[in-house]
Motif scaffolding. Structure first.
Motif, PDB file in Angstrom:
ATOM      1  N   ASP A  98      -4.596   5.329   8.803  1.00 26.59           N
ATOM      2  CA  ASP A  98      -3.961   4.298   7.973  1.00 26.59           C
ATOM      3  C   ASP A  98      -2.462   4.354   8.229  1.00 26.59           C
ATOM      4  O   ASP A  98      -1.922   5.425   8.523  1.00 26.59           O
ATOM      5  CB  ASP A  98      -4.260   4.564   6.487  1.00 26.59           C
ATOM      6  CG  ASP A  98      -4.071   3.320   5.643  1.00 26.59           C
ATOM      7  OD1 ASP A  98      -5.085   2.738   5.209  1.00 26.59           O
ATOM      8  OD2 ASP A  98      -2.903   2.922   5.400  1.00 26.59           O
ATOM      9  N   ILE A  99      -1.789   3.203   8.090  1.00 22.85           N
ATOM     10  CA  ILE A  99      -0.340   3.224   8.293  1.00 22.85           C
ATOM     11  C   ILE A  99       0.408   3.705   7.048  1.00 22.85           C
ATOM     12  O   ILE A  99       1.607   3.934   7.111  1.00 22.85           O
ATOM     13  CB  ILE A  99       0.252   1.848   8.712  1.00 22.85           C
ATOM     14  CG1 ILE A  99      -0.346   0.736   7.874  1.00 22.85           C
ATOM     15  CG2 ILE A  99       0.123   1.606  10.189  1.00 22.85           C
ATOM     16  CD1 ILE A  99       0.433  -0.553   7.984  1.00 22.85           C
ATOM     17  N   PHE A 137       0.810  -1.215   0.000  1.00 26.76           N
ATOM     18  CA  PHE A 137       0.000   0.000   0.000  1.00 26.76           C
ATOM     19  C   PHE A 137       0.844   1.267   0.000  1.00 26.76           C
ATOM     20  O   PHE A 137       0.328   2.352   0.126  1.00 26.76           O
ATOM     21  CB  PHE A 137      -0.940  -0.005   1.217  1.00 26.76           C
ATOM     22  CG  PHE A 137      -1.869  -1.174   1.202  1.00 26.76           C
ATOM     23  CD1 PHE A 137      -2.937  -1.225   0.316  1.00 26.76           C
ATOM     24  CD2 PHE A 137      -1.667  -2.248   2.052  1.00 26.76           C
ATOM     25  CE1 PHE A 137      -3.784  -2.315   0.282  1.00 26.76           C
ATOM     26  CE2 PHE A 137      -2.519  -3.343   2.031  1.00 26.76           C
ATOM     27  CZ  PHE A 137      -3.564  -3.380   1.140  1.00 26.76           C
ATOM     28  N   ARG A 153     -11.274   2.029  -6.562  1.00 22.34           N
ATOM     29  CA  ARG A 153     -11.870   1.249  -5.480  1.00 22.34           C
ATOM     30  C   ARG A 153     -13.370   1.532  -5.393  1.00 22.34           C
ATOM     31  O   ARG A 153     -13.846   2.583  -5.823  1.00 22.34           O
ATOM     32  CB  ARG A 153     -11.242   1.583  -4.124  1.00 22.34           C
ATOM     33  CG  ARG A 153      -9.854   1.072  -3.972  1.00 22.34           C
ATOM     34  CD  ARG A 153      -9.722  -0.396  -4.070  1.00 22.34           C
ATOM     35  NE  ARG A 153     -10.098  -1.128  -2.887  1.00 22.34           N
ATOM     36  CZ  ARG A 153      -9.715  -2.386  -2.653  1.00 22.34           C
ATOM     37  NH1 ARG A 153      -8.968  -3.048  -3.524  1.00 22.34           N
ATOM     38  NH2 ARG A 153     -10.098  -2.996  -1.574  1.00 22.34           N
ATOM     39  N   ALA A 173      -3.787   0.860  13.457  1.00 25.77           N
ATOM     40  CA  ALA A 173      -5.077   0.553  14.089  1.00 25.77           C
ATOM     41  C   ALA A 173      -4.886   0.004  15.497  1.00 25.77           C
ATOM     42  O   ALA A 173      -5.809   0.013  16.297  1.00 25.77           O
ATOM     43  CB  ALA A 173      -5.823  -0.466  13.232  1.00 25.77           C
ATOM     44  N   GLU A 174      -3.679  -0.459  15.779  1.00 26.77           N
ATOM     45  CA  GLU A 174      -3.414  -1.035  17.099  1.00 26.77           C
ATOM     46  C   GLU A 174      -3.064   0.059  18.111  1.00 26.77           C
ATOM     47  O   GLU A 174      -2.926  -0.216  19.297  1.00 26.77           O
ATOM     48  CB  GLU A 174      -2.252  -2.049  17.020  1.00 26.77           C
ATOM     49  CG  GLU A 174      -2.519  -3.264  16.134  1.00 26.77           C
ATOM     50  CD  GLU A 174      -2.263  -3.010  14.640  1.00 26.77           C
ATOM     51  OE1 GLU A 174      -1.978  -1.860  14.260  1.00 26.77           O
ATOM     52  OE2 GLU A 174      -2.361  -3.969  13.848  1.00 26.77           O
ATOM     53  N   TYR A 208      -6.016   3.418  -6.201  1.00 27.63           N
ATOM     54  CA  TYR A 208      -7.032   3.227  -5.167  1.00 27.63           C
ATOM     55  C   TYR A 208      -8.104   4.274  -5.288  1.00 27.63           C
ATOM     56  O   TYR A 208      -9.289   3.996  -5.277  1.00 27.63           O
ATOM     57  CB  TYR A 208      -6.376   3.337  -3.777  1.00 27.63           C
ATOM     58  CG  TYR A 208      -6.436   2.029  -3.064  1.00 27.63           C
ATOM     59  CD1 TYR A 208      -5.610   0.999  -3.451  1.00 27.63           C
ATOM     60  CD2 TYR A 208      -7.350   1.811  -2.054  1.00 27.63           C
ATOM     61  CE1 TYR A 208      -5.693  -0.227  -2.836  1.00 27.63           C
ATOM     62  CE2 TYR A 208      -7.431   0.589  -1.435  1.00 27.63           C
ATOM     63  CZ  TYR A 208      -6.596  -0.412  -1.827  1.00 27.63           C
ATOM     64  OH  TYR A 208      -6.695  -1.623  -1.228  1.00 27.63           O
ATOM     65  N   GLY A 243      -7.622   1.723   8.824  1.00 30.68           N
ATOM     66  CA  GLY A 243      -7.177   1.158   7.536  1.00 30.68           C
ATOM     67  C   GLY A 243      -7.996   1.798   6.426  1.00 30.68           C
ATOM     68  O   GLY A 243      -8.494   1.127   5.527  1.00 30.68           O
ATOM     69  N   CYS A 244      -8.108   3.137   6.499  1.00 35.73           N
ATOM     70  CA  CYS A 244      -9.071   3.860   5.640  1.00 35.73           C
ATOM     71  C   CYS A 244      -8.628   3.932   4.190  1.00 35.73           C
ATOM     72  O   CYS A 244      -9.422   4.298   3.324  1.00 35.73           O
ATOM     73  CB  CYS A 244      -9.301   5.262   6.186  1.00 35.73           C
ATOM     74  SG  CYS A 244      -7.824   6.307   6.120  1.00 35.73           S
ATOM     75  N   TYR A 281      -5.410  -7.207   8.048  1.00 35.83           N
ATOM     76  CA  TYR A 281      -3.994  -6.826   8.203  1.00 35.83           C
ATOM     77  C   TYR A 281      -3.638  -6.463   9.645  1.00 35.83           C
ATOM     78  O   TYR A 281      -2.466  -6.290   9.960  1.00 35.83           O
ATOM     79  CB  TYR A 281      -3.661  -5.626   7.310  1.00 35.83           C
ATOM     80  CG  TYR A 281      -3.781  -5.929   5.837  1.00 35.83           C
ATOM     81  CD1 TYR A 281      -2.884  -6.788   5.220  1.00 35.83           C
ATOM     82  CD2 TYR A 281      -4.797  -5.368   5.071  1.00 35.83           C
ATOM     83  CE1 TYR A 281      -2.994  -7.083   3.871  1.00 35.83           C
ATOM     84  CE2 TYR A 281      -4.914  -5.660   3.718  1.00 35.83           C
ATOM     85  CZ  TYR A 281      -4.009  -6.508   3.128  1.00 35.83           C
ATOM     86  OH  TYR A 281      -4.130  -6.792   1.803  1.00 35.83           O
ATOM     87  N   SER A 323     -12.895  -1.233   6.770  1.00 36.57           N
ATOM     88  CA  SER A 323     -13.414  -1.696   5.484  1.00 36.57           C
ATOM     89  C   SER A 323     -12.273  -2.350   4.696  1.00 36.57           C
ATOM     90  O   SER A 323     -11.310  -1.658   4.310  1.00 36.57           O
ATOM     91  CB  SER A 323     -13.987  -0.488   4.732  1.00 36.57           C
ATOM     92  OG  SER A 323     -14.080  -0.758   3.364  1.00 36.57           O
ATOM     93  N   ILE A 324     -12.387  -3.659   4.493  1.00 37.37           N
ATOM     94  CA  ILE A 324     -11.391  -4.435   3.726  1.00 37.37           C
ATOM     95  C   ILE A 324      -9.982  -4.189   4.280  1.00 37.37           C
ATOM     96  O   ILE A 324      -9.016  -4.032   3.536  1.00 37.37           O
ATOM     97  CB  ILE A 324     -11.439  -4.107   2.215  1.00 37.37           C
ATOM     98  CG1 ILE A 324     -12.871  -3.835   1.799  1.00 37.37           C
ATOM     99  CG2 ILE A 324     -10.862  -5.238   1.370  1.00 37.37           C
ATOM    100  CD1 ILE A 324     -13.026  -3.204   0.450  1.00 37.37           C
TER     101      ILE A 324
HETATM  102  C1  LIG Z   1      -7.242  -3.102   1.139  1.00 41.06           C
HETATM  103  S1  LIG Z   1      -6.916  -1.522   1.825  1.00 41.06           S
HETATM  104  C2  LIG Z   1      -8.547  -0.953   2.207  1.00 41.06           C
HETATM  105  C3  LIG Z   1      -8.714   0.521   2.045  1.00 41.06           C
HETATM  106  C4  LIG Z   1     -10.115   1.093   2.252  1.00 41.06           C
HETATM  107  N1  LIG Z   1     -10.550   0.950   3.621  1.00 41.06           N
HETATM  108  C5  LIG Z   1     -11.147   0.480   1.313  1.00 41.06           C
HETATM  109  O1  LIG Z   1     -12.286   0.246   1.778  1.00 41.06           O
HETATM  110  O2  LIG Z   1     -10.865   0.297   0.113  1.00 41.06           O
HETATM  111  C6  LIG Z   1      -6.216  -1.893   3.384  1.00 41.06           C
HETATM  112  C7  LIG Z   1      -5.608  -0.660   4.071  1.00 41.06           C
HETATM  113  O3  LIG Z   1      -5.239  -1.034   5.402  1.00 41.06           O
HETATM  114  C8  LIG Z   1      -4.040  -0.352   5.738  1.00 41.06           C
HETATM  115  N2  LIG Z   1      -3.429  -1.041   6.884  1.00 41.06           N
HETATM  116  C9  LIG Z   1      -2.824  -2.245   6.904  1.00 41.06           C
HETATM  117  N3  LIG Z   1      -2.414  -2.558   8.144  1.00 41.06           N
HETATM  118  C10 LIG Z   1      -2.777  -1.519   8.947  1.00 41.06           C
HETATM  119  C11 LIG Z   1      -2.647  -1.260  10.338  1.00 41.06           C
HETATM  120  N4  LIG Z   1      -2.078  -2.130  11.156  1.00 41.06           N
HETATM  121  N5  LIG Z   1      -3.152  -0.094  10.818  1.00 41.06           N
HETATM  122  C12 LIG Z   1      -3.740   0.807   9.990  1.00 41.06           C
HETATM  123  N6  LIG Z   1      -3.889   0.608   8.651  1.00 41.06           N
HETATM  124  C13 LIG Z   1      -3.423  -0.545   8.135  1.00 41.06           C
HETATM  125  C14 LIG Z   1      -3.223  -0.384   4.452  1.00 41.06           C
HETATM  126  O4  LIG Z   1      -2.192   0.581   4.438  1.00 41.06           O
HETATM  127  C15 LIG Z   1      -4.328  -0.155   3.408  1.00 41.06           C
HETATM  128  O5  LIG Z   1      -4.462   1.213   3.086  1.00 41.06           O
END
Ligand SMILES: C[S@@+](CC[C@H](N)C(=O)[O-])C[C@H]1O[C@@H](n2cnc3c(N)ncnc32)[C@H](O)[C@@H]1O
Length: 271
Positions: A70-71, A6, A19, A95-96, A15, A49-50, A116, A111-112
């Motif tokens: 988001d990270i 990402f 998306r 998110a942690e 994205y 994880g926005c 992770y 969302s999706i």
């Molecule tokens: C598949 S994308 C989903 C994006 C969006 N929420 C959507 O609905 O399309 C997953 C997102 O989660 C983020 N992510 C992964 N691990 C994370 C974490 N531990 N904390 C925050 N964000 C995280 C990624 O950087 C990525 O932008």
């Protein structure tokens, strides 16, 4: 843990373009669950994880304030550019370890993205930041996508499935949580008030060009492109030709109907 899938600028820009926003069906399920347990008006939501803000913008009208986290810095950069709502802010953080106060959040969505997250610290953090009665909503669509077009749906879905097969070797290990329908996350939620709803089918009409864009936003695609650039480009070119031939059109703007199979996990912190 940074997830390199990402991080790329091209990925973040794809994205934003391709998306799919959270569907009305999922939004209605979340808000009827929240409203049964938690009185309106709603104050504060966090979207974890926005990405570039697809879900953040959908939930924004329901709250006084929404924070998307988001990270990935590049995803947050695109989210900021794409969002006009004055009540939405974004922050780069995991998110942690969400940078908000104890018992301050009415709704936390992912969302999706939740597949992770590291389950135990994430759920601890959810418990710290949710208000009593506040809700958690985790959802995603499964990788088995159906593509419908006139009497050619079966063949077109097959072409899409073959593209996905190419991507499997590049799948992040955490995707297994999504393939398992978030069962482990659901089991680990310590609240008695929780539910997991499977097989929510949502349908969306998109031009063929956007469908080909969507598959390039799948996190495996940038790794495939980096590892085997010619093969990755050839896969998209060949699939496009096959789609157009099957559909009997020369225009990438011809619309297909995409059917997504969603799973939604809802939980509410005890009052
Ligand atoms: C598949 S994308 C989903 C994006 C969006 N929420 C959507 O609905 O399309 C997953 C997102 O989660 C983020 N992510 C992964 N691990 C994370 C974490 N531990 N904390 C925050 N964000 C995280 C990624 O950087 C990525 O932008």
């Amino acid at each position: 843990m940074v997830i390199r899938e990402f991080e790329g600028k091209q990925q973040a820009s794809n994205y934003q373009k391709f998306r799919i926003d959270t569907s009305q069906e999922i939004t209605d399920l979340i808000f009827s669950y929240l409203e049964e347990r938690f009185p309106k008006p709603h104050g504060f939501a966090v979207d974890a994880g926005c990405g570039t803000g697809q879900n953040t913008r959908v939930i924004a009208p329901y709250f006084k304030k929404v924070l998307g986290i988001d990270i990935s810095e590049t995803q947050i950069e695109e989210a900021r550019k794409a969002t006009r709502s004055p009540n939405v802010t974004y922050s780069v953080c995991p998110a942690e370890e969400v940078q908000v106060g104890n018992t301050s959040v009415d709704l936390l969505t992912a969302s999706i993205a939740a597949h992770y997250f590291t389950i135990e610290p994430f759920l601890k953090e959810v418990d710290r930041i949710l208000k009593p009665g506040g809700c958690l909503a985790i959802f995603a669509y499964s990788p088995s996508i159906e593509v419908h077009y006139k009497d050619r749906s079966e063949q077109i879905t097959q072409v899409f499935a073959e593209m996905e097969d190419h991507l499997v070797p590049y799948e992040h290990e955490m995707t297994q949580h999504l393939r398992n329908g978030y069962k482990e996350m659901y089991k680990s939620i310590p609240y008695p008030d929780k539910r997991r709803i499977e097989n929510i089918v949502t349908k969306i009409r998109v031009p063929l060009s956007r469908l080909l864009g969507l598959i390039q936003t799948f996190p495996m695609f940038p790794i495939f492109l980096e590892t085997k650039p010619e093969e990755a480009k050839e896969m998209i070119r060949t699939a496009e030709e096959r789609f157009l031939r099957l559909m009997g059109t020369s225009s990438g703007e011809t619309e297909v109907e995409v059917w997504l199979q969603n799973v939604l996990v809802l939980a509410s912190k005890p009052q």
